[in-house]
Motif scaffolding. Structure first.
Motif, PDB file in Angstrom:
ATOM      1  N   SER A   1       0.884  -1.289  -0.026  1.00 49.92           N
ATOM      2  CA  SER A   1      -0.072   0.091   0.174  1.00 49.92           C
ATOM      3  C   SER A   1       0.968   1.353   0.011  1.00 49.92           C
ATOM      4  O   SER A   1       1.857   1.313   0.496  1.00 49.92           O
ATOM      5  N   ASP A   2       0.151   2.328  -0.637  1.00 50.57           N
ATOM      6  CA  ASP A   2       0.960   3.611  -0.568  1.00 50.57           C
ATOM      7  C   ASP A   2       0.430   4.530   0.633  1.00 50.57           C
ATOM      8  O   ASP A   2       1.059   5.545   1.114  1.00 50.57           O
ATOM      9  N   VAL A   3      -0.890   4.408   0.712  1.00 49.20           N
ATOM     10  CA  VAL A   3      -1.503   5.053   1.852  1.00 49.20           C
ATOM     11  C   VAL A   3      -2.474   4.098   2.583  1.00 49.20           C
ATOM     12  O   VAL A   3      -2.965   3.430   1.833  1.00 49.20           O
ATOM     13  N   ILE A   4      -2.422   4.269   3.890  1.00 50.40           N
ATOM     14  CA  ILE A   4      -3.254   3.365   4.727  1.00 50.40           C
ATOM     15  C   ILE A   4      -4.541   4.205   5.539  1.00 50.40           C
ATOM     16  O   ILE A   4      -3.967   5.283   6.051  1.00 50.40           O
ATOM     17  N   LEU A   5      -5.625   3.650   5.451  1.00 54.29           N
ATOM     18  CA  LEU A   5      -6.780   4.506   6.054  1.00 54.29           C
ATOM     19  C   LEU A   5      -7.015   3.898   7.353  1.00 54.29           C
ATOM     20  O   LEU A   5      -6.919   2.414   7.473  1.00 54.29           O
ATOM     21  N   GLN A   6      -7.793   4.267   8.534  1.00 51.90           N
ATOM     22  CA  GLN A   6      -8.298   3.564   9.460  1.00 51.90           C
ATOM     23  C   GLN A   6      -9.460   4.898   9.829  1.00 51.90           C
ATOM     24  O   GLN A   6      -9.199   5.550  10.556  1.00 51.90           O
ATOM     25  N   LYS A   7     -10.412   4.619   9.129  1.00 58.87           N
ATOM     26  CA  LYS A   7     -11.511   5.482   9.123  1.00 58.87           C
ATOM     27  C   LYS A   7     -12.465   5.261  10.049  1.00 58.87           C
ATOM     28  O   LYS A   7     -13.711   5.297   9.738  1.00 58.87           O
ATOM     29  N   SER A   8     -12.321   4.672  11.450  1.00 59.99           N
ATOM     30  CA  SER A   8     -12.827   4.207  12.378  1.00 59.99           C
ATOM     31  C   SER A   8     -13.724   5.355  12.798  1.00 59.99           C
ATOM     32  O   SER A   8     -13.213   6.664  13.124  1.00 59.99           O
ATOM     33  N   LEU A   9     -15.044   5.294  13.170  1.00 61.43           N
ATOM     34  CA  LEU A   9     -15.873   6.239  14.019  1.00 61.43           C
ATOM     35  C   LEU A   9     -15.728   6.180  15.454  1.00 61.43           C
ATOM     36  O   LEU A   9     -15.795   7.372  16.165  1.00 61.43           O
ATOM     37  N   ALA A  10     -15.196   5.223  15.877  1.00 61.91           N
ATOM     38  CA  ALA A  10     -14.557   4.956  17.294  1.00 61.91           C
ATOM     39  C   ALA A  10     -13.575   3.963  17.233  1.00 61.91           C
ATOM     40  O   ALA A  10     -13.474   3.116  16.576  1.00 61.91           O
TER      41      ALA A  10
ATOM     42  N   VAL B   1      -8.012  13.261  10.724  1.00 54.45           N
ATOM     43  CA  VAL B   1      -9.314  14.163  10.332  1.00 54.45           C
ATOM     44  C   VAL B   1     -10.103  14.344  11.486  1.00 54.45           C
ATOM     45  O   VAL B   1     -10.641  13.263  12.187  1.00 54.45           O
ATOM     46  N   ASP B   2     -10.697  15.579  11.796  1.00 59.12           N
ATOM     47  CA  ASP B   2     -11.249  15.786  12.958  1.00 59.12           C
ATOM     48  C   ASP B   2     -12.550  15.007  13.045  1.00 59.12           C
ATOM     49  O   ASP B   2     -13.000  14.436  14.012  1.00 59.12           O
ATOM     50  N   ASP B   3     -13.241  14.806  11.720  1.00 62.13           N
ATOM     51  CA  ASP B   3     -14.457  14.070  11.763  1.00 62.13           C
ATOM     52  C   ASP B   3     -14.406  13.076  10.865  1.00 62.13           C
ATOM     53  O   ASP B   3     -14.452  13.208   9.484  1.00 62.13           O
ATOM     54  N   PRO B   4     -14.139  11.845  11.347  1.00 62.98           N
ATOM     55  CA  PRO B   4     -13.995  10.745  10.221  1.00 62.98           C
ATOM     56  C   PRO B   4     -15.012  10.455   9.304  1.00 62.98           C
ATOM     57  O   PRO B   4     -15.004   9.796   8.252  1.00 62.98           O
ATOM     58  N   ALA B   5     -16.477  10.925   9.557  1.00 57.72           N
ATOM     59  CA  ALA B   5     -17.581  10.958   8.847  1.00 57.72           C
ATOM     60  C   ALA B   5     -17.559  12.002   7.845  1.00 57.72           C
ATOM     61  O   ALA B   5     -18.295  11.682   6.861  1.00 57.72           O
ATOM     62  N   ASP B   6     -16.632  12.892   7.460  1.00 56.95           N
ATOM     63  CA  ASP B   6     -16.331  13.936   6.774  1.00 56.95           C
ATOM     64  C   ASP B   6     -15.495  13.305   5.418  1.00 56.95           C
ATOM     65  O   ASP B   6     -14.405  13.141   5.520  1.00 56.95           O
ATOM     66  N   LEU B   7     -16.385  12.727   4.701  1.00 52.41           N
ATOM     67  CA  LEU B   7     -15.874  11.906   3.492  1.00 52.41           C
ATOM     68  C   LEU B   7     -14.893  12.748   2.602  1.00 52.41           C
ATOM     69  O   LEU B   7     -13.799  12.534   2.158  1.00 52.41           O
ATOM     70  N   GLU B   8     -14.922  13.939   2.501  1.00 52.90           N
ATOM     71  CA  GLU B   8     -14.268  14.885   1.388  1.00 52.90           C
ATOM     72  C   GLU B   8     -12.915  15.227   2.285  1.00 52.90           C
ATOM     73  O   GLU B   8     -12.067  15.240   1.696  1.00 52.90           O
TER      74      GLU B   8
ATOM     75  N   VAL C   1      -0.423   7.047   7.236  1.00 51.68           N
ATOM     76  CA  VAL C   1      -1.725   6.762   7.593  1.00 51.68           C
ATOM     77  C   VAL C   1      -2.626   7.911   7.780  1.00 51.68           C
ATOM     78  O   VAL C   1      -2.347   9.086   8.477  1.00 51.68           O
ATOM     79  N   VAL C   2      -3.647   7.617   7.283  1.00 54.84           N
ATOM     80  CA  VAL C   2      -4.912   8.684   7.435  1.00 54.84           C
ATOM     81  C   VAL C   2      -6.006   8.279   8.335  1.00 54.84           C
ATOM     82  O   VAL C   2      -6.607   7.091   8.053  1.00 54.84           O
ATOM     83  N   ALA C   3      -6.265   8.835   9.570  1.00 58.33           N
ATOM     84  CA  ALA C   3      -7.386   8.219  10.383  1.00 58.33           C
ATOM     85  C   ALA C   3      -7.905   9.240  11.111  1.00 58.33           C
ATOM     86  O   ALA C   3      -7.743  10.538  11.038  1.00 58.33           O
ATOM     87  N   GLY C   4      -9.126   8.829  11.725  1.00 60.59           N
ATOM     88  CA  GLY C   4     -10.101   9.919  12.324  1.00 60.59           C
ATOM     89  C   GLY C   4      -9.277  10.439  13.541  1.00 60.59           C
ATOM     90  O   GLY C   4      -8.829   9.290  14.308  1.00 60.59           O
ATOM     91  N   ARG C   5      -9.802  11.491  14.126  1.00 59.06           N
ATOM     92  CA  ARG C   5      -9.148  12.059  15.475  1.00 59.06           C
ATOM     93  C   ARG C   5      -9.983  11.492  16.407  1.00 59.06           C
ATOM     94  O   ARG C   5     -11.032  12.028  17.032  1.00 59.06           O
TER      95      ARG C   5
END
Length: 254
Positions: free
Chosen positions: A147-156, A194-201, A173-177
């Motif tokens: 992978s070039d970028v890894i997400l962890q877009k967890s809501l909790a 990302v302050d709000d992981p639900a903010d898809l943009e 890594v790009v992840a929710g705060r």
């Protein structure tokens, strides 16, 4: 993993199309050598193209990990027309203690299937076999290293184990705060929060920034590995416990 084992393991799993599957070797916890031999269950129009940029998220099929949001974020908001998404989780048939997993995976499949063909072709849903946990770990290792970028877009989230694994592999890594992740990643230094992981943009912007600037991605990845080395290895915690006990047992100074 040895470098040539990465494409080989991905080939055995079915994620890529290559003829080097005989090199799909990994080391077991006892030091012995083994070979990846099981296939993953994959929803994809075609195997991952060689050299394509890869964004991945590895997590359970759990709504708190927001896998549907990951697909929508990548397909609807990413500006990269070359990248592919690997959304990876365990085989729901092999996880008896997660009754909602199959339901969530069905939702993710429905979301992917509804995408326009050009977007759908860049989204790969991967369910890894769990028969052999060490083989499973080798597959996850290969996916993260590819992978070039890894997400962890967890809501909790508590402590993000896959976050630490990716950071150790020097991946941005790009992840929710949220939860413990905000203690693991220093925003802008060893990853992107990302302050709000639900903010898809917002998630897509952070992801695209790393995809568009490989030098910055490498800098952040190197800082991420150093942060794990300094703060999150078990040996460091052991030393801290020893120092704590020594301080408690030392005679009081006058």
């Amino acid at each position: 993993l040895e470098p040539d084992a990465i494409p080989s393991i991905l080939a055995v799993a079915g994620i890529v199309d290559t003829d080097h599957s005989n090199r799909a070797l990994f080391r077991r916890f006892d030091g012995s050598q083994a070979r990846v031999c099981r296939h993953a269950e994959i929803d994809q129009d075609a195997p991952l193209p060689e050299g394509a940029p890869v964004v991945s998220q590895v997590s359970r099929w759990d709504r708190l990990k927001d896998p549907v949001g990951v697909v929508r974020c990548f397909a609807e908001h990413s500006r990269s027309d070359q990248a592919h998404l690997l959304l990876v989780g365990p085989s729901v048939a092999d996880v008896a203690d997660d009754p909602e997993g199959a339901e969530v995976l069905a939702e993710v499949r429905e979301c992917r299937q509804a995408l326009p063909p050009d977007q759908r072709s860049q989204v790969h849903l991967v369910s890894l076999p769990m028969d052999d946990v060490e083989e499973n770990a080798a597959m996850v290792n290969a996916i993260q290293r590819r992978s070039d970028v890894i997400l962890q877009k967890s809501l909790a989230e508590g402590f993000g184990l896959t976050v630490a694994e990716a950071m150790w592999k020097a991946k941005p890594v790009v992840a929710g705060r949220v939860g413990g992740i905000q203690d693991q990643i220093e925003d802008g230094v060893s990853g992107a929060l990302v302050d709000d992981p639900a903010d898809l943009e917002a998630v897509a912007r952070a992801m695209d920034a790393f995809l568009a600037d490989p030098d910055e991605a490498a800098r952040v990845g190197a800082a991420a590995r150093e942060r794990v080395l300094e703060h999150f290895l078990g040996t460091r915690h052991l030393v801290q416990y020893m120092q704590l006990l020594e301080g408690m047992l030392a005679p009081e100074r006058a």
